[in-house]
Design an enzyme around this catalytic site. Structure first.
Site, mmCIF file in Angstrom:
data_model
loop_
_atom_site.group_PDB
_atom_site.id
_atom_site.type_symbol
_atom_site.label_atom_id
_atom_site.label_comp_id
_atom_site.label_asym_id
_atom_site.label_seq_id
_atom_site.Cartn_x
_atom_site.Cartn_y
_atom_site.Cartn_z
ATOM 1 C CB VAL A 89 23.107 24.235 16.529
ATOM 2 C CG1 VAL A 89 22.162 24.361 17.706
ATOM 3 C CG2 VAL A 89 22.397 23.568 15.363
ATOM 4 C CD GLU A 115 17.479 25.874 16.647
ATOM 5 O OE1 GLU A 115 17.405 26.305 17.804
ATOM 6 O OE2 GLU A 115 16.771 26.307 15.720
ATOM 7 C CG PHE A 116 12.771 22.309 14.682
ATOM 8 C CD1 PHE A 116 12.514 21.035 14.175
ATOM 9 C CD2 PHE A 116 12.462 22.561 16.002
ATOM 10 C CE1 PHE A 116 11.931 20.053 14.974
ATOM 11 C CE2 PHE A 116 11.887 21.594 16.809
ATOM 12 C CZ PHE A 116 11.615 20.332 16.296
ATOM 13 C CG LEU A 117 19.421 26.253 13.184
ATOM 14 C CD1 LEU A 117 20.362 25.885 12.056
ATOM 15 C CD2 LEU A 117 20.111 27.214 14.143
ATOM 16 C CG PHE A 140 11.851 19.960 1.965
ATOM 17 C CD1 PHE A 140 11.940 21.244 2.472
ATOM 18 C CD2 PHE A 140 12.916 19.099 2.166
ATOM 19 C CE1 PHE A 140 13.057 21.657 3.175
ATOM 20 C CE2 PHE A 140 14.033 19.499 2.863
ATOM 21 C CZ PHE A 140 14.099 20.779 3.373
ATOM 22 N N GLY A 159 22.240 15.843 1.408
ATOM 23 C CA GLY A 159 23.482 15.689 2.173
ATOM 24 C C GLY A 159 23.378 16.516 3.426
ATOM 25 C CB CYS A 168 20.841 17.532 9.974
ATOM 26 S SG CYS A 168 21.595 18.739 11.064
HETATM 27 N N1 LIG Z 1 23.691 22.140 11.539
HETATM 28 C C1 LIG Z 1 22.385 22.215 11.567
HETATM 29 O O1 LIG Z 1 21.755 22.729 10.647
HETATM 30 C C2 LIG Z 1 21.613 21.666 12.730
HETATM 31 C C3 LIG Z 1 20.255 21.984 12.854
HETATM 32 C C4 LIG Z 1 19.553 21.507 13.952
HETATM 33 C C5 LIG Z 1 20.181 20.672 14.865
HETATM 34 N N2 LIG Z 1 21.500 20.342 14.717
HETATM 35 C C6 LIG Z 1 22.133 19.492 15.725
HETATM 36 O O2 LIG Z 1 22.857 20.340 16.620
HETATM 37 C C7 LIG Z 1 24.065 19.687 17.039
HETATM 38 C C8 LIG Z 1 25.256 20.547 16.672
HETATM 39 O O3 LIG Z 1 25.314 20.657 15.256
HETATM 40 P P1 LIG Z 1 26.318 21.656 14.537
HETATM 41 O O4 LIG Z 1 26.068 21.525 13.087
HETATM 42 O O5 LIG Z 1 26.242 22.973 15.189
HETATM 43 O O6 LIG Z 1 27.704 20.952 14.931
HETATM 44 P P2 LIG Z 1 29.186 21.441 14.633
HETATM 45 O O7 LIG Z 1 29.974 20.211 14.406
HETATM 46 O O8 LIG Z 1 29.167 22.523 13.605
HETATM 47 O O9 LIG Z 1 29.647 22.111 16.005
HETATM 48 C C9 LIG Z 1 29.843 21.415 17.190
HETATM 49 C C10 LIG Z 1 30.815 22.236 18.042
HETATM 50 O O10 LIG Z 1 30.912 21.638 19.325
HETATM 51 C C11 LIG Z 1 32.247 21.710 19.761
HETATM 52 N N3 LIG Z 1 32.482 20.700 20.794
HETATM 53 C C12 LIG Z 1 32.482 19.351 20.679
HETATM 54 N N4 LIG Z 1 32.751 18.776 21.869
HETATM 55 C C13 LIG Z 1 32.891 19.802 22.758
HETATM 56 C C14 LIG Z 1 33.187 19.858 24.146
HETATM 57 N N5 LIG Z 1 33.384 18.731 24.859
HETATM 58 N N6 LIG Z 1 33.283 21.061 24.728
HETATM 59 C C15 LIG Z 1 33.114 22.198 24.016
HETATM 60 N N7 LIG Z 1 32.843 22.208 22.696
HETATM 61 C C16 LIG Z 1 32.734 21.014 22.081
HETATM 62 C C17 LIG Z 1 33.061 21.480 18.492
HETATM 63 O O11 LIG Z 1 34.388 21.960 18.633
HETATM 64 C C18 LIG Z 1 32.227 22.269 17.468
HETATM 65 O O12 LIG Z 1 32.676 23.603 17.381
HETATM 66 C C19 LIG Z 1 24.037 18.316 16.391
HETATM 67 O O13 LIG Z 1 23.450 17.400 17.282
HETATM 68 C C20 LIG Z 1 23.137 18.507 15.189
HETATM 69 O O14 LIG Z 1 22.525 17.315 14.776
HETATM 70 C C21 LIG Z 1 22.217 20.833 13.679
#
Ligand SMILES: NC(=O)c1ccc[n+]([C@@H]2O[C@H](COP(=O)([O-])OP(=O)(O)OC[C@H]3O[C@@H](n4cnc5c(N)ncnc54)[C@H](O)[C@@H]3O)[C@@H](O)[C@H]2O)c1
Length: 446
Positions: free
Chosen positions: A25, A163-165, A264, A272, A275
């Site tokens: 994200v 975020e909805f990506l 869907f 899986g 999210c």
């Molecule tokens: N992956 C998706 O498709 C998606 C879609 C929408 C929303 N989200 C939400 O967005 C959020 C992030 O998801 P993601 O998949 O990008 O997570 P991710 O685990 O891929 O990335 C999180 C990043 O944050 C960093 N981080 C953690 N603690 C930190 C700190 N204290 N300082 C600096 N960096 C720090 C980690 O090192 C990591 O690189 C989650 O809440 C998730 O539910 C994810």
């Protein structure tokens, strides 16, 4: 004073932004905001990740992102650092995009979010808008506000902007969102967010402004709804198998109803990813904290765990014992076009096979590096999808990558010891497979 602070925090027309967390994200948001002309500093605590990103190397696979990353690095609109205070000091808007993993009790673990909020509070020197992009339970904006107030006397606003990506189409989704949700109670912050998102919402995508609680809940409700649709179809498929119906016909018949729609509705071997599983659990959890038992989501969870066992059950039915058998696996990532294996059905399947004494030969176009970290030498990794078939007793299809859709069936037959396919994604037409001499198992079709 606030207006002056905004003015000072602008560069070449765009805004100065900081994004904390460069996962799927944060990296996509940072890169896309830079692409639309803002000056963006992305912060991560992972030193190796930041080093790679500075050099234009992608830590993840996400189509189209690498090119945008390199271009914006080159244009110097995008920088990466591990130093949060310096990054947020001059930013007009700071996005929190760190992980909110599942805690022990199923609730979202907010440690990273609150820790980052406190660090931001200690670093800001003038009015700053702090935006939560991470998926967080209702009430988190308020918790962030309180945590920050304890650390700073400087003015700030907290905004919820879920975020909805979709991974695999993240750049497109971010650049052309279906909608942008903004939860805020401060009109200045709302105006700033509207300005920031204006380049992405030109083609009629609405910017929806609401209170923080509704914005936070919208994200969970969206994921819970999508997870429920998949689960519903998985249950319909399980019934199809028992009554001799074909879930593909049923899917098309119900999807044509405009009230239902086609997307869907594909059955498979369970959802899986990083999210759906955690968000379904977190929503149950924060509902139960208010005294409400979200029964439907409990069932979604239960059915999904069962669905992840379906392919192994079909294998046991076919072989009797799995001990000593070798299974080829096509697809390891939780869905196509990503290398993400968090909560991937492939993990449950492979662990069950290994436990039963079977051997596994796997191939995935993008997730092999991640899979090697998970399974080490317990799994043999092949260089191609055909390579995985060599000497195997059967093939299991776990992820519906495009390149698996039109395989050379004669070649597959010549490589497999026994021409049997367990298709967890319904990629092929059963009659066609039979005609080519395969024993073919799929989901919800006979
Ligand atoms: N992956 C998706 O498709 C998606 C879609 C929408 C929303 N989200 C939400 O967005 C959020 C992030 O998801 P993601 O998949 O990008 O997570 P991710 O685990 O891929 O990335 C999180 C990043 O944050 C960093 N981080 C953690 N603690 C930190 C700190 N204290 N300082 C600096 N960096 C720090 C980690 O090192 C990591 O690189 C989650 O809440 C998730 O539910 C994810």
């Amino acid at each position: 004073m606030i207006a002056f602070a905004f003015f000072a925090k602008r560069d070449r027309g765009g805004m100065r932004l900081a994004v904390i967390g460069t996962g799927y994200v944060g990296l996509v948001a940072g890169v896309c905001f830079a692409e639309s002309g803002n000056d963006v500093v992305c912060v991560d605590k992972d030193v190796a990740k930041v080093r790679a990103l500075k050099a234009g190397k992608m830590p993840i696979y996400e189509p189209g992102l690498e090119e945008l990353l390199r271009r914006n690095l080159g244009e110097k609109r995008l920088t990466f650092t591990t130093a949060l205070p310096a990054a947020v000091k001059d930013a007009a808007v700071v996005f929190i995009a760190v992980g909110t993993p599942e805690g022990e009790d199923g609730a979202a673990d907010l440690r990273h979010v609150l820790d980052v909020a406190r660090q931001i509070a200690r670093a800001i020197t003038s009015y700053t808008v702090v935006v939560t992009k991470s998926t967080v339970p209702v009430g988190t904006s308020e918790r962030i506000r309180l945590a920050m107030h304890r650390e700073t006397k400087r003015p700030f606003s907290v905004v919820s902007n879920p975020e909805f990506l979709k991974q695999g189409a993240a750049v497109d989704d971010f650049m052309k969102p279906d909608r942008v949700v903004i939860g805020a109670d401060d009109s200045g912050a709302v105006a700033l967010m509207q300005e920031l998102y204006a380049p992405f919402t030109r083609t009629d995508a609405p910017i929806m402004v609401m209170d923080c609680a509704s914005a936070e809940l919208s994200k969970y409700a969206a994921n819970a709804m999508l997870a429920s649709r998949i689960t519903f179809m998985n249950e319909v498929a399980n019934v199809c198998e028992r009554v001799g119906a074909d879930v593909d016909h049923v899917r098309r018949a119900i999807g044509s109803d405009r009230r239902i729609g086609m997307s869907f509705l594909f059955p498979g071997i369970g959802f899986g990813g990083s999210c759906f599983p955690k968000d379904v659990k977190a929503m149950q959890r924060f509902a139960s904290e208010t005294g409400y038992d979200f029964k439907m989501l409990r069932a979604v969870d239960e059915v999904n765990s069962y669905q992840k066992t379906r392919l192994v059950a079909k294998m046991r039915e076919h072989y009797g014992r799995l001990k000593g058998k070798t299974l080829a696996i096509w697809g390891l990532s939780f869905k196509p076009k990503t290398d993400d294996m968090r909560e991937a059905p492939s993990i449950a399947l492979i662990e069950a096979l290994l436990k039963a004494g079977a051997r596994v030969q796997a191939y995935d176009p993008e997730a092999m590096r991640v899979a090697r970290r998970i399974f080490g030498s317990r799994v043999t990794f092949a260089d191609t999808n055909y390579g995985a078939l060599k000497g195997a007793d059967g093939l299991a299809i776990v992820t519906e990558w495009n390149e698996f859709r039109r395989p050379d069936l004669a070649r597959m037959k010549s490589l497999l010891k026994e021409p049997v396919v367990f298709d967890g994604r319904n990629l092929f037409v059963p009659a066609n497979m039979k005609q080519h001499g395969f024993t073919y198992y799929s989901i919800g079709r006979s």
